[in-house]
Design an enzyme around this catalytic site. Structure first.
Site, PDB file in Angstrom:
ATOM      1  N   GLU A 299       0.820  -1.213   0.000  1.00 58.68           N
ATOM      2  CA  GLU A 299       0.000   0.000   0.000  1.00 58.68           C
ATOM      3  C   GLU A 299       0.852   1.261   0.000  1.00 58.68           C
ATOM      4  O   GLU A 299       0.553   2.241   0.683  1.00 58.68           O
ATOM      5  CB  GLU A 299      -0.967  -0.008   1.185  1.00 58.68           C
ATOM      6  CG  GLU A 299      -1.952  -1.159   1.141  1.00 58.68           C
ATOM      7  CD  GLU A 299      -2.955  -1.142   2.259  1.00 58.68           C
ATOM      8  OE1 GLU A 299      -4.144  -1.374   2.002  1.00 58.68           O
ATOM      9  OE2 GLU A 299      -2.538  -0.900   3.415  1.00 58.68           O
ATOM     10  N   ARG A 344      -5.193 -11.114  -6.187  1.00 58.29           N
ATOM     11  CA  ARG A 344      -4.482 -10.577  -5.029  1.00 58.29           C
ATOM     12  C   ARG A 344      -4.407 -11.570  -3.882  1.00 58.29           C
ATOM     13  O   ARG A 344      -3.511 -11.488  -3.035  1.00 58.29           O
ATOM     14  CB  ARG A 344      -5.149  -9.282  -4.548  1.00 58.29           C
ATOM     15  CG  ARG A 344      -4.182  -8.428  -3.740  1.00 58.29           C
ATOM     16  CD  ARG A 344      -4.852  -7.193  -3.221  1.00 58.29           C
ATOM     17  NE  ARG A 344      -5.293  -7.374  -1.846  1.00 58.29           N
ATOM     18  CZ  ARG A 344      -6.055  -6.501  -1.206  1.00 58.29           C
ATOM     19  NH1 ARG A 344      -6.486  -5.425  -1.829  1.00 58.29           N
ATOM     20  NH2 ARG A 344      -6.413  -6.713   0.044  1.00 58.29           N
ATOM     21  N   ASP A 373      -8.247  -9.445   3.227  1.00 60.49           N
ATOM     22  CA  ASP A 373      -8.100  -8.308   4.148  1.00 60.49           C
ATOM     23  C   ASP A 373      -9.243  -8.254   5.149  1.00 60.49           C
ATOM     24  O   ASP A 373     -10.134  -7.400   5.032  1.00 60.49           O
ATOM     25  CB  ASP A 373      -8.048  -7.000   3.343  1.00 60.49           C
ATOM     26  CG  ASP A 373      -7.730  -5.777   4.200  1.00 60.49           C
ATOM     27  OD1 ASP A 373      -7.237  -5.960   5.333  1.00 60.49           O
ATOM     28  OD2 ASP A 373      -7.979  -4.659   3.740  1.00 60.49           O
ATOM     29  N   GLU A 395      -2.436 -12.539  12.715  1.00 63.56           N
ATOM     30  CA  GLU A 395      -2.936 -11.178  12.850  1.00 63.56           C
ATOM     31  C   GLU A 395      -4.439 -11.194  12.628  1.00 63.56           C
ATOM     32  O   GLU A 395      -4.923 -11.480  11.535  1.00 63.56           O
ATOM     33  CB  GLU A 395      -2.275 -10.229  11.844  1.00 63.56           C
ATOM     34  CG  GLU A 395      -2.800  -8.798  11.936  1.00 63.56           C
ATOM     35  CD  GLU A 395      -2.116  -7.833  10.984  1.00 63.56           C
ATOM     36  OE1 GLU A 395      -0.876  -7.934  10.836  1.00 63.56           O
ATOM     37  OE2 GLU A 395      -2.801  -7.007  10.374  1.00 63.56           O
ATOM     38  N   GLU A 401     -13.437  -3.115  10.671  1.00 61.71           N
ATOM     39  CA  GLU A 401     -13.344  -2.298   9.468  1.00 61.71           C
ATOM     40  C   GLU A 401     -14.357  -2.707   8.400  1.00 61.71           C
ATOM     41  O   GLU A 401     -14.892  -1.861   7.691  1.00 61.71           O
ATOM     42  CB  GLU A 401     -11.920  -2.403   8.919  1.00 61.71           C
ATOM     43  CG  GLU A 401     -11.678  -1.710   7.606  1.00 61.71           C
ATOM     44  CD  GLU A 401     -10.268  -1.934   7.101  1.00 61.71           C
ATOM     45  OE1 GLU A 401      -9.981  -1.481   5.978  1.00 61.71           O
ATOM     46  OE2 GLU A 401      -9.447  -2.571   7.804  1.00 61.71           O
TER      47      GLU A 401
END
Length: 728
Positions: A299, A344, A373, A395, A401
């Site tokens: 990113e 991706r 994600d 993680e 989000e």
């Protein structure tokens, strides 16, 4: 020197309106009969007070007992003495040294026993921090109404690094934060130690969380400047008594931005010297500094690939600088290629699997739970099980989000459990992700689990009362990744609201169904990344264009007149081949893949027959509607949970002693309002998504399914430039 402290417990003060600040550490008065039972089991408290951690353990126990069981009569001879300590701080506990040695530096023992002719309740550990963890364990048992008869508990963490990652910026903005501004007031540090810092440390210690990354992974190099190191050191001083080490996110280009160098090439000797000097400086400020978290070449963040180097080259540069101090590097595997790939979901595996075994011993690769994600549902990340010579750190995202921010009730314990119990088949059946993360599958002693924090300066800490449960569940699973999400939820409800079964049972059922409800009204059947662009607030399955195709929704769902879904089989991107053969074969077979992941791995015709007997189109519409119905059911359940009288009618009566099945009206009303918002937004998701996908499929709605109240263009025109967690 040991202090012998009588437990002289005052009556609880008059009940005040609750705002969620106390989290699961409310220590509200128990029902009179239960409180009386516990009072008979506590005599004097014998606790060392020489160190800050010893005092924290002693004070927490007294605080908890005072709140839970109130003033007690004089104890009889049968009441055991509560003895806190380690073999080094208590001659009585020294007799249990052999038993404690097996518990490691952070384990503890809770035990009713008889020593030197007297009954004692031991809270014992090899180190002071273990005693603190044992105190919180004992208080949790009291809060949840468990019997202390014949108590004998031996606990030690399965995972070494149990860390919260704060995506906090130096200006106080929290990226993907939905609970206000940053908890860290950089302006008043290092002089002012806000009392909230201590309460934050207490809450983490109650779960066994032992590390905090203070700043955003999209790091500002100034975080490593001396003035900010002094501020971080002040926080480290507050956290240290609670067993929490401070970590910092490091910007890879810091040698250029802070050091004036012309390069950040990890193989350049000047860069290596700069990092060594910087690390030495950090340890002068913070002697027990934990190490660095690094986001690189993702990113737009700088990294070793800018110089033709590998992720291992970059991680090892920092690891070498930290090694002499005992510091570690947590190197994130969340990466983007500069060029948009065919898929991706394959990128992290492609970039990292060839580096297996190339990292220094003090490097751990931090891998998101899924390959995209933090979506409402993803398969487990294919790197788990694919890098046997490299420790991998889980993680998870605690802040939601992609799951309704702080407003929607979505209990993430079920998501965490689903991922951790997924079988990688890397060493045959039983090779779960949990066994990869805790090191037992490959024999790694260096292990870790990170959670992207949902914490801000809001009085609730998390932006809503139920979002606290996700912080709580993360901590419990980081200690033991094989715990059941349902059991964790039951403990949280009992401590946060009431231990009464008529409260615990329905709320736990709401929580256990909540994540599946969100999947249904947002991304059913394996769909993913359908949120609005940028802020991810609300539906946006129509999102296309922009700088990168893999930042759009149409890239992922690939819906057209013929069908929907991302083909990741051999006829498509073949991302399925990144899993172990047994897992890949199941996912690649449209007759075997779980329907919950169908559209993740397959592009499927609209008329494909589902297990329900419905066509894929009809099933998709039904799932969207089911999600709305599930939220409505949660609202109805919550409305039936009793509330206590308003504060002005309560006087000085202890609320939970007088009516343990009642929830205070303040929190009850706030949660009811949030559920109403969730119901409205779930309907929005259902209607907007169906309107869009119907425009592509051209198929009629199933009988009985209502038509969206607005045309597709109305939903596409909605704009939210100030969505929480995105704008400043």
């Amino acid at each position: 020197m040991l202090g012998f402290i009588a437990v002289l417990l005052a009556c609880p003060p008059s009940v005040r309106a609750e705002d969620g600040y106390k989290l699961w550490l409310r220590y509200a008065p128990l029902a009179p009969s239960l409180a009386a039972t516990y009072r008979a089991q506590f005599g004097a408290v014998e606790a060392p007070t020489e160190t800050a951690t010893q005092r924290a353990a002693r004070d927490e126990l007294l605080r908890g007992l005072a709140g839970l069981i109130g003033e007690s009569p004089r104890r009889g001879e049968g009441a055991p003495t509560v003895v806190l300590g380690t073999p080094a701080s208590s001659t009585l506990i020294a007799a249990f040294r052999d038993e404690l040695d097996a518990l490691g530096n952070e384990g503890y023992l809770l035990k009713h026993t008889r020593v030197h002719g007297r009954d004692v309740l031991l809270i014992a550990a090899p180190q002071d921090v273990g005693v603190l963890y044992g105190v919180f364990d004992l208080l949790r048992r009291l809060q949840t109404g468990q019997s202390l008869e014949a108590l004998e508990v031996r606990e030690k963490p399965r995972i070494r690094l149990r860390v919260l990652d704060h995506w906090d910026n130096l200006d106080g903005h929290v990226e993907r934060g939905y609970a206000g501004r940053s908890l860290w007031d950089w302006q008043t540090l290092p002089e002012w130690h806000d009392p909230r810092y201590t309460d934050y440390a207490r809450a983490n210690a109650s779960l066994g969380i032992n590390g905090t990354v203070l700043n955003n992974v999209n790091a500002n190099a100034r975080s490593l400047a001396p003035e900010y190191l002094a501020k971080a050191a002040a926080l480290a001083d507050v956290f240290r008594p609670y067993g929490i080490r401070v970590y910092l996110s490091a910007r890879f280009s810091a040698p250029i931005e802070l050091g004036g160098l012309s390069t950040a090439d990890p193989l350049d000797p000047a860069v290596q010297r700069w990092w060594q000097h910087k690390v030495d400086e950090i340890y002068r400020f913070i002697p027990d500094f934990g190490g660095f978290l690094v986001k690189a070449n993702s990113e737009g963040q700088p990294g070793p690939q800018d110089y033709g180097r590998t992720h291992a080259d970059g991680a090892n540069l920092l690891a070498d600088a930290l090694a002499a101090h005992g510091g570690v590097v947590m190197w994130r595997a969340f990466v983007y290629a500069h060029d948009v790939p065919a898929d991706r979901a394959s990128q992290a595996y492609t970039e990292f699997v060839g580096l297996d075994g190339a990292f220094r011993p003090n490097v751990i690769v931090q891998v998101k739970n899924g390959p995209i994600d933090f979506q409402p549902r993803e398969p487990f990340h294919p790197l788990f099980g694919a890098m046997p010579r490299t420790p991998l750190m889980m993680e998870f995202q605690i802040t939601k989000e992609y799951l309704g921010f702080a407003t929607h009730l979505v209990y993430l314990g079920t998501l965490y459990e689903e991922v951790l119990q997924s079988d990688t088949r890397a060493r045959g059946a039983g090779s779960t992700v949990a066994r990869v993360v805790d090191g037992s599958l490959e024999g790694h002693a260096f292990t870790g689990m990170a959670g992207v924090a949902n914490i801000g300066n809001d009085r609730t800490w998390s932006g809503s009362h139920f979002d606290q449960a996700n912080w709580y569940a993360f901590g419990r699973l980081a200690w033991n990744p094989d715990q059941a999400a349902r059991d964790i939820a039951a403990d949280w409800v009992a401590m946060t609201f009431s231990p009464a079964p008529e409260v615990v049972r329905p709320i736990v059922e709401m929580m256990m169904a909540s994540r599946e409800a969100a999947v249904n009204y947002m991304t059913p059947l394996g769909l993913h990344h359908l949120m609005a662009r940028g802020h991810h607030y609300g539906p946006g399955p129509w999102v296309e264009g922009g700088p990168r195709a893999d930042w759009t929704s149409v890239y992922y769902h690939r819906a057209d007149r013929d069908g929907i879904g991302f083909d990741r089989t051999a006829s498509g991107s073949n991302a399925v081949a990144q899993y172990a053969p047994a897992v890949a074969a199941r996912y690649a077979d449209i007759t075997q893949v779980p329907e919950s992941l169908l559209l993740w791995f397959h592009h499927v015709p609209w008329d494909h027959r589902m297990a329900s007997g419905r066509s894929l189109w009809d099933e998709l519409v039904a799932r969207y509607s089911q999600g709305v119905q599930q939220v409505q059911a949660m609202r109805a359940t919550w409305a039936d949970i009793p509330t206590a009288a308003p504060e002005h009618q309560r006087g000085r009566a202890p609320l939970y002693g007088a009516d343990p099945a009642a929830i205070d009206p303040e929190r009850h009303a706030q949660i009811a309002a949030s559920l109403q918002i969730q119901r409205r937004e779930a309907q929005w998701w259902r209607d907007a998504s169906i309107a869009y996908f119907q425009s592509l499929s051209g198929r009629p709605l199933p009988a009985g399914e209502p038509t969206p109240p607005h045309p597709l263009a109305w939903y596409q025109a909605q704009q939210f430039p100030s969505a929480p967690g995105d704008g400043r």
